[in-house]
Design a protein around this motif. Structure first.
Motif, PDB file in Angstrom:
ATOM      1  N   UNK A 130     -27.575 -17.802  11.003  1.00 58.06           N
ATOM      2  CA  UNK A 130     -26.074 -18.122  11.933  1.00 58.06           C
ATOM      3  C   UNK A 130     -26.641 -19.876  11.646  1.00 58.06           C
ATOM      4  N   UNK A 131     -27.661 -20.333  12.000  1.00 58.78           N
ATOM      5  CA  UNK A 131     -28.011 -22.297  11.995  1.00 58.78           C
ATOM      6  C   UNK A 131     -27.273 -22.339  10.638  1.00 58.78           C
ATOM      7  N   UNK A 132     -27.860 -21.899   9.268  1.00 61.59           N
ATOM      8  CA  UNK A 132     -27.314 -23.144   8.229  1.00 61.59           C
ATOM      9  C   UNK A 132     -25.651 -22.777   7.965  1.00 61.59           C
ATOM     10  N   UNK A 133     -25.085 -21.003   8.935  1.00 61.34           N
ATOM     11  CA  UNK A 133     -23.960 -21.844   8.313  1.00 61.34           C
ATOM     12  C   UNK A 133     -23.172 -21.924   9.789  1.00 61.34           C
ATOM     13  N   UNK A 134     -23.556 -22.813  10.538  1.00 60.44           N
ATOM     14  CA  UNK A 134     -22.710 -23.227  11.951  1.00 60.44           C
ATOM     15  C   UNK A 134     -21.948 -24.506  11.468  1.00 60.44           C
ATOM     16  N   UNK A 135     -22.526 -24.949  10.977  1.00 61.34           N
ATOM     17  CA  UNK A 135     -21.306 -26.413  10.524  1.00 61.34           C
ATOM     18  C   UNK A 135     -20.310 -25.674   9.654  1.00 61.34           C
ATOM     19  N   UNK A 136     -20.570 -24.986   8.920  1.00 66.15           N
ATOM     20  CA  UNK A 136     -18.899 -24.500   7.825  1.00 66.15           C
ATOM     21  C   UNK A 136     -18.354 -23.387   8.890  1.00 66.15           C
ATOM     22  N   UNK A 137     -19.278 -22.424   9.884  1.00 67.48           N
ATOM     23  CA  UNK A 137     -18.143 -21.975  10.708  1.00 67.48           C
ATOM     24  C   UNK A 137     -16.898 -23.037  11.433  1.00 67.48           C
ATOM     25  N   UNK A 138     -17.711 -23.949  11.942  1.00 63.06           N
ATOM     26  CA  UNK A 138     -17.314 -24.671  12.908  1.00 63.06           C
ATOM     27  C   UNK A 138     -15.594 -25.667  12.562  1.00 63.06           C
ATOM     28  N   UNK A 139     -16.132 -25.911  11.365  1.00 59.12           N
ATOM     29  CA  UNK A 139     -15.056 -26.639  10.210  1.00 59.12           C
ATOM     30  C   UNK A 139     -14.153 -25.744  10.194  1.00 59.12           C
ATOM     31  N   UNK A 140     -13.988 -24.628   9.981  1.00 61.65           N
ATOM     32  CA  UNK A 140     -13.429 -23.378   9.218  1.00 61.65           C
ATOM     33  C   UNK A 140     -12.352 -22.951  11.003  1.00 61.65           C
ATOM     34  N   UNK A 141     -13.042 -23.105  11.690  1.00 63.83           N
ATOM     35  CA  UNK A 141     -12.608 -22.353  13.043  1.00 63.83           C
ATOM     36  C   UNK A 141     -12.302 -23.763  13.645  1.00 63.83           C
ATOM     37  N   UNK A 142     -12.540 -24.969  13.642  1.00 59.45           N
ATOM     38  CA  UNK A 142     -11.708 -25.890  13.363  1.00 59.45           C
ATOM     39  C   UNK A 142      -9.871 -26.248  13.193  1.00 59.45           C
ATOM     40  N   UNK A 143     -10.603 -26.149  11.846  1.00 63.91           N
ATOM     41  CA  UNK A 143      -9.064 -26.028  11.108  1.00 63.91           C
ATOM     42  C   UNK A 143      -8.531 -24.892  11.238  1.00 63.91           C
ATOM     43  N   UNK A 144      -8.472 -23.779  11.655  1.00 59.35           N
ATOM     44  CA  UNK A 144      -7.420 -23.095  12.217  1.00 59.35           C
ATOM     45  C   UNK A 144      -7.160 -23.078  13.639  1.00 59.35           C
ATOM     46  N   UNK A 145      -7.949 -23.863  14.762  1.00 56.35           N
ATOM     47  CA  UNK A 145      -7.478 -23.877  15.743  1.00 56.35           C
ATOM     48  C   UNK A 145      -6.442 -24.965  15.506  1.00 56.35           C
ATOM     49  N   UNK A 146      -6.673 -26.106  14.482  1.00 60.44           N
ATOM     50  CA  UNK A 146      -5.897 -27.353  14.838  1.00 60.44           C
ATOM     51  C   UNK A 146      -4.347 -26.811  13.935  1.00 60.44           C
TER      52      UNK A 146
END
Length: 198
Positions: A118-134
Protein backbone atom coordinates in the motif's frame (compact mmCIF):
# COMPACT_ATOMS: atom_id res chain seq x y z
CA UNK A 1 34.38 -14.90 -15.04
CA UNK A 2 31.51 -17.24 -15.87
CA UNK A 3 29.12 -18.33 -13.12
CA UNK A 4 29.01 -21.99 -12.17
CA UNK A 5 26.03 -23.77 -13.71
CA UNK A 6 24.39 -26.71 -12.01
CA UNK A 7 22.19 -29.33 -13.64
CA UNK A 8 18.85 -30.08 -12.00
CA UNK A 9 20.18 -33.29 -10.46
CA UNK A 10 23.06 -31.34 -8.85
CA UNK A 11 20.66 -28.67 -7.60
CA UNK A 12 18.43 -31.36 -6.12
CA UNK A 13 21.40 -32.89 -4.29
CA UNK A 14 22.63 -29.51 -3.00
CA UNK A 15 19.21 -28.47 -1.70
CA UNK A 16 18.15 -31.90 -0.48
CA UNK A 17 14.95 -31.77 -2.53
CA UNK A 18 13.80 -34.02 -5.39
CA UNK A 19 14.12 -32.71 -8.97
CA UNK A 20 10.38 -32.78 -9.57
CA UNK A 21 9.88 -30.62 -6.45
CA UNK A 22 12.30 -28.02 -7.82
CA UNK A 23 10.36 -27.92 -11.10
CA UNK A 24 7.08 -27.66 -9.17
CA UNK A 25 8.39 -24.77 -7.08
CA UNK A 26 9.65 -23.07 -10.22
CA UNK A 27 6.15 -23.18 -11.74
CA UNK A 28 4.12 -22.43 -8.60
CA UNK A 29 6.37 -19.65 -7.30
CA UNK A 30 6.99 -18.20 -10.79
CA UNK A 31 10.75 -18.37 -10.35
CA UNK A 32 13.02 -17.11 -13.09
CA UNK A 33 15.25 -20.12 -13.78
CA UNK A 34 17.69 -19.61 -16.66
CA UNK A 35 17.93 -22.01 -19.59
CA UNK A 36 20.82 -22.87 -21.86
CA UNK A 37 20.94 -22.65 -25.63
CA UNK A 38 19.09 -25.98 -25.93
CA UNK A 39 16.32 -24.85 -23.57
CA UNK A 40 17.45 -26.99 -20.61
CA UNK A 41 17.30 -25.60 -17.09
CA UNK A 42 20.49 -24.76 -15.31
CA UNK A 43 20.92 -23.38 -11.83
CA UNK A 44 23.29 -20.78 -10.42
CA UNK A 45 24.47 -20.37 -6.86
CA UNK A 46 21.74 -17.77 -6.33
CA UNK A 47 19.09 -20.24 -7.50
CA UNK A 48 20.42 -22.88 -5.10
CA UNK A 49 20.32 -20.38 -2.22
CA UNK A 50 16.78 -19.41 -3.19
CA UNK A 51 15.67 -23.07 -3.19
CA UNK A 52 17.29 -23.60 0.22
CA UNK A 53 15.39 -20.60 1.57
CA UNK A 54 12.13 -21.97 0.11
CA UNK A 55 12.84 -25.34 1.70
CA UNK A 56 13.44 -23.67 5.10
CA UNK A 57 10.19 -21.73 4.85
CA UNK A 58 8.27 -24.88 3.86
CA UNK A 59 9.76 -26.70 6.86
CA UNK A 60 8.61 -23.83 9.06
CA UNK A 61 5.05 -24.40 7.91
CA UNK A 62 4.61 -21.65 5.34
CA UNK A 63 2.34 -22.35 2.38
CA UNK A 64 3.57 -21.73 -1.16
CA UNK A 65 1.26 -18.72 -1.52
CA UNK A 66 2.92 -17.00 1.44
CA UNK A 67 6.38 -17.94 0.19
CA UNK A 68 5.53 -16.54 -3.24
CA UNK A 69 4.50 -13.22 -1.65
CA UNK A 70 7.71 -13.14 0.36
CA UNK A 71 9.90 -13.89 -2.66
CA UNK A 72 8.26 -11.41 -5.01
CA UNK A 73 8.10 -8.62 -2.42
CA UNK A 74 11.56 -9.19 -0.96
CA UNK A 75 12.89 -5.97 -2.53
CA UNK A 76 10.38 -3.77 -0.68
CA UNK A 77 10.09 -5.70 2.57
CA UNK A 78 12.39 -5.25 5.54
CA UNK A 79 14.97 -7.99 6.02
CA UNK A 80 13.32 -9.25 9.21
CA UNK A 81 10.14 -10.06 7.28
CA UNK A 82 11.93 -11.98 4.57
CA UNK A 83 14.11 -13.81 7.06
CA UNK A 84 12.70 -16.85 8.80
CA UNK A 85 11.20 -16.06 12.21
CA UNK A 86 13.70 -16.54 15.01
CA UNK A 87 12.86 -19.09 17.67
CA UNK A 88 10.44 -20.81 15.35
CA UNK A 89 12.36 -24.10 15.43
CA UNK A 90 14.60 -25.84 17.87
CA UNK A 91 18.02 -26.86 16.60
CA UNK A 92 16.70 -30.38 16.23
CA UNK A 93 14.18 -29.14 13.66
CA UNK A 94 11.16 -29.70 15.91
CA UNK A 95 8.52 -26.98 15.90
CA UNK A 96 8.26 -25.09 19.17
CA UNK A 97 5.20 -23.02 18.15
CA UNK A 98 1.67 -24.32 17.89
CA UNK A 99 -0.76 -23.76 15.01
CA UNK A 100 -2.18 -20.59 16.63
CA UNK A 101 1.30 -19.08 16.91
CA UNK A 102 2.07 -20.01 13.31
CA UNK A 103 -1.17 -18.39 12.20
CA UNK A 104 -0.37 -15.26 14.20
CA UNK A 105 3.08 -15.04 12.59
CA UNK A 106 1.50 -15.52 9.18
CA UNK A 107 -1.03 -12.74 9.89
CA UNK A 108 1.76 -10.41 10.98
CA UNK A 109 3.73 -11.26 7.87
CA UNK A 110 0.71 -10.62 5.64
CA UNK A 111 -0.01 -7.31 7.39
CA UNK A 112 3.57 -6.20 6.78
CA UNK A 113 3.44 -7.27 3.12
CA UNK A 114 0.13 -5.50 2.53
CA UNK A 115 1.34 -2.41 4.39
CA UNK A 116 4.45 -2.18 2.24
CA UNK A 117 2.46 -2.75 -0.95
CA UNK A 118 0.00 0.00 0.00
CA UNK A 119 2.80 2.42 0.86
CA UNK A 120 4.54 1.66 -2.43
CA UNK A 121 1.37 2.18 -4.47
CA UNK A 122 -0.03 5.07 -2.43
CA UNK A 123 1.37 7.81 -4.67
CA UNK A 124 0.16 6.09 -7.84
CA UNK A 125 -3.30 5.56 -6.34
CA UNK A 126 -3.54 9.19 -5.22
CA UNK A 127 -2.65 10.35 -8.74
CA UNK A 128 -5.29 8.07 -10.27
CA UNK A 129 -7.92 9.19 -7.77
CA UNK A 130 -6.96 12.85 -8.28
CA UNK A 131 -7.30 12.49 -12.05
CA UNK A 132 -10.69 10.77 -11.72
CA UNK A 133 -11.97 13.43 -9.30
CA UNK A 134 -10.71 16.20 -11.58
CA UNK A 135 -12.46 14.65 -14.59
CA UNK A 136 -15.70 14.26 -12.65
CA UNK A 137 -15.56 17.85 -11.39
CA UNK A 138 -14.90 19.14 -14.92
CA UNK A 139 -17.79 17.09 -16.32
CA UNK A 140 -20.10 18.34 -13.57
CA UNK A 141 -19.03 21.95 -14.16
CA UNK A 142 -19.58 21.52 -17.90
CA UNK A 143 -23.03 20.09 -17.24
CA UNK A 144 -23.92 22.95 -14.88
CA UNK A 145 -22.67 25.54 -17.39
CA UNK A 146 -24.84 23.99 -20.11
CA UNK A 147 -27.82 23.98 -17.74
CA UNK A 148 -27.17 27.64 -16.95
CA UNK A 149 -26.92 28.49 -20.67
CA UNK A 150 -30.21 26.73 -21.38
CA UNK A 151 -31.89 28.56 -18.48
CA UNK A 152 -30.46 31.91 -19.68
CA UNK A 153 -31.62 31.27 -23.22
CA UNK A 154 -35.10 30.43 -21.95
CA UNK A 155 -35.17 33.59 -19.81
CA UNK A 156 -34.03 35.75 -22.75
CA UNK A 157 -36.58 34.09 -25.05
CA UNK A 158 -39.38 34.88 -22.57
CA UNK A 159 -38.09 38.44 -22.10
CA UNK A 160 -37.91 38.91 -25.86
CA UNK A 161 -41.47 37.59 -26.26
CA UNK A 162 -42.67 39.95 -23.50
CA UNK A 163 -40.93 42.95 -25.10
CA UNK A 164 -42.38 42.12 -28.53
CA UNK A 165 -45.84 41.71 -26.99
CA UNK A 166 -45.57 45.07 -25.23
CA UNK A 167 -44.37 46.75 -28.41
CA UNK A 168 -47.25 45.22 -30.33
CA UNK A 169 -49.75 46.37 -27.69
CA UNK A 170 -48.34 49.91 -27.71
CA UNK A 171 -48.36 49.98 -31.47
CA UNK A 172 -52.05 49.03 -31.47
CA UNK A 173 -52.82 51.71 -28.84
CA UNK A 174 -50.98 54.30 -30.84
CA UNK A 175 -52.87 53.32 -34.00
CA UNK A 176 -56.20 53.54 -32.13
CA UNK A 177 -55.31 57.01 -30.80
CA UNK A 178 -54.72 58.22 -34.34
CA UNK A 179 -58.18 56.99 -35.21
CA UNK A 180 -59.66 58.54 -32.05
CA UNK A 181 -60.99 55.21 -30.83
CA UNK A 182 -59.16 55.20 -27.46
CA UNK A 183 -60.75 54.61 -24.01
CA UNK A 184 -59.71 56.41 -20.81
CA UNK A 185 -57.68 53.44 -19.62
CA UNK A 186 -55.85 53.25 -22.91
CA UNK A 187 -55.15 57.02 -22.79
CA UNK A 188 -53.54 56.60 -19.33
CA UNK A 189 -51.38 53.77 -20.67
CA UNK A 190 -50.30 55.92 -23.64
CA UNK A 191 -48.97 58.86 -21.52
CA UNK A 192 -45.68 57.10 -20.68
CA UNK A 193 -45.42 56.18 -24.37
CA UNK A 194 -45.71 59.78 -25.49
CA UNK A 195 -43.25 60.96 -22.84
CA UNK A 196 -40.78 58.22 -23.79
CA UNK A 197 -40.88 59.22 -27.43
CA UNK A 198 -39.86 62.82 -26.70
Amino acid sequence: MEKVRYMISDAATLTGVESHVLRYWEDELELDIPRNELGHRYYTGENIAQFQKIKELKEQGYQLKAIKLMLHNADTMPEQIVAAPKGFFHRSGQTCLGPEDKMQQFRELMNDIVGHAIARNNEELSQIIGTEVQERVLKEMDYLMREQEVASEERFRKLDAAIRGEQKRRHLLFAKSKLGDVTRKEKKAMKPLEQGSL
